[in-house]
Design a protein around this motif. Sequence first.
Motif, mmCIF file in Angstrom:
data_model
loop_
_atom_site.group_PDB
_atom_site.id
_atom_site.type_symbol
_atom_site.label_atom_id
_atom_site.label_comp_id
_atom_site.label_asym_id
_atom_site.label_seq_id
_atom_site.Cartn_x
_atom_site.Cartn_y
_atom_site.Cartn_z
ATOM 1 N N HIS A 24 0.837 -1.200 0.000
ATOM 2 C CA HIS A 24 0.000 0.000 0.000
ATOM 3 C C HIS A 24 0.876 1.256 0.000
ATOM 4 O O HIS A 24 0.651 2.179 -0.782
ATOM 5 C CB HIS A 24 -0.920 0.002 1.228
ATOM 6 C CG HIS A 24 -2.061 -0.948 1.147
ATOM 7 N ND1 HIS A 24 -1.897 -2.320 1.236
ATOM 8 C CD2 HIS A 24 -3.380 -0.734 0.993
ATOM 9 C CE1 HIS A 24 -3.077 -2.885 1.139
ATOM 10 N NE2 HIS A 24 -4.002 -1.962 0.986
ATOM 11 N N LEU A 28 1.172 3.896 -3.307
ATOM 12 C CA LEU A 28 0.753 5.288 -3.160
ATOM 13 C C LEU A 28 1.936 6.246 -3.330
ATOM 14 O O LEU A 28 1.789 7.318 -3.932
ATOM 15 C CB LEU A 28 0.047 5.497 -1.825
ATOM 16 C CG LEU A 28 -1.294 4.755 -1.694
ATOM 17 C CD1 LEU A 28 -1.840 4.845 -0.274
ATOM 18 C CD2 LEU A 28 -2.314 5.242 -2.716
ATOM 19 N N ARG A 80 -7.636 5.887 0.423
ATOM 20 C CA ARG A 80 -7.032 6.414 -0.800
ATOM 21 C C ARG A 80 -6.719 5.292 -1.776
ATOM 22 O O ARG A 80 -6.923 5.426 -2.985
ATOM 23 C CB ARG A 80 -5.762 7.200 -0.472
ATOM 24 C CG ARG A 80 -5.138 7.774 -1.726
ATOM 25 C CD ARG A 80 -3.948 8.660 -1.452
ATOM 26 N NE ARG A 80 -3.355 9.053 -2.717
ATOM 27 C CZ ARG A 80 -2.065 9.245 -2.908
ATOM 28 N NH1 ARG A 80 -1.223 9.139 -1.904
ATOM 29 N NH2 ARG A 80 -1.610 9.570 -4.104
ATOM 30 N N PHE A 81 -6.220 4.179 -1.267
ATOM 31 C CA PHE A 81 -5.878 3.025 -2.107
ATOM 32 C C PHE A 81 -7.108 2.550 -2.890
ATOM 33 O O PHE A 81 -7.040 2.317 -4.091
ATOM 34 C CB PHE A 81 -5.332 1.909 -1.206
ATOM 35 C CG PHE A 81 -4.564 0.839 -1.901
ATOM 36 C CD1 PHE A 81 -3.236 1.019 -2.258
ATOM 37 C CD2 PHE A 81 -5.156 -0.382 -2.186
ATOM 38 C CE1 PHE A 81 -2.508 0.019 -2.887
ATOM 39 C CE2 PHE A 81 -4.452 -1.387 -2.808
ATOM 40 C CZ PHE A 81 -3.122 -1.193 -3.164
ATOM 41 N N GLU A 84 -7.994 5.362 -5.523
ATOM 42 C CA GLU A 84 -7.006 5.518 -6.606
ATOM 43 C C GLU A 84 -7.045 4.351 -7.592
ATOM 44 O O GLU A 84 -6.882 4.547 -8.788
ATOM 45 C CB GLU A 84 -5.586 5.642 -6.033
ATOM 46 C CG GLU A 84 -5.334 6.902 -5.251
ATOM 47 C CD GLU A 84 -5.092 8.138 -6.100
ATOM 48 O OE1 GLU A 84 -5.157 8.076 -7.345
ATOM 49 O OE2 GLU A 84 -4.842 9.200 -5.494
#
Length: 177
Positions: A24, A28, A80-81, A84
Amino acid sequence: MRDLSLGDVVYINGPVVTGRDDVHIRALEYLDEGKPVPNCLEGAVVYHCGPIMRKMDSGRYSVVAAGPTTSARMNSLEPRFIREFGIRAIIGKGGMSQEVAEAMKEVGCVYLAATGGAAVSLAEGLSTVTGSEWEDLGMPETMWKFETNRLGPLVVAMDSKGNSLYEQVRNGLKREY
């Protein structure tokens, strides 16, 4: 994924990638730095797992054991992962935060609970190792790519509507005491 409901029991057939903390973080960071990120993450099913792998004489790998790791470790990274990469499902144990549930709701992602202690049984569902990324992170942190055949049973413990079995249990316990 949006048709799945809390408590549904599912088996996964198709591609799955493993990803723990370091996967992760690196993915990112690579996005932030404009570096290419493996395309296998787009729309992926991510298994929070650090499998035990065996390198065979042919140079290929086979999986020995693949139990779920505690997903809450990724709470700060996962919203966010999910957004995205358009993650469709997360497999793990123990559930995740409300912030993750919100990202799951936005994207159409579910959290599938795997049984802790069933590492060898779950490995049987990871039928073929199709590759890996970032082996420099070490065996448990490498992003392993698998083709699955009836990986499970897995329970929908957080659905794409924002519902969570973990929250239901917590709320029930609060009423009891």
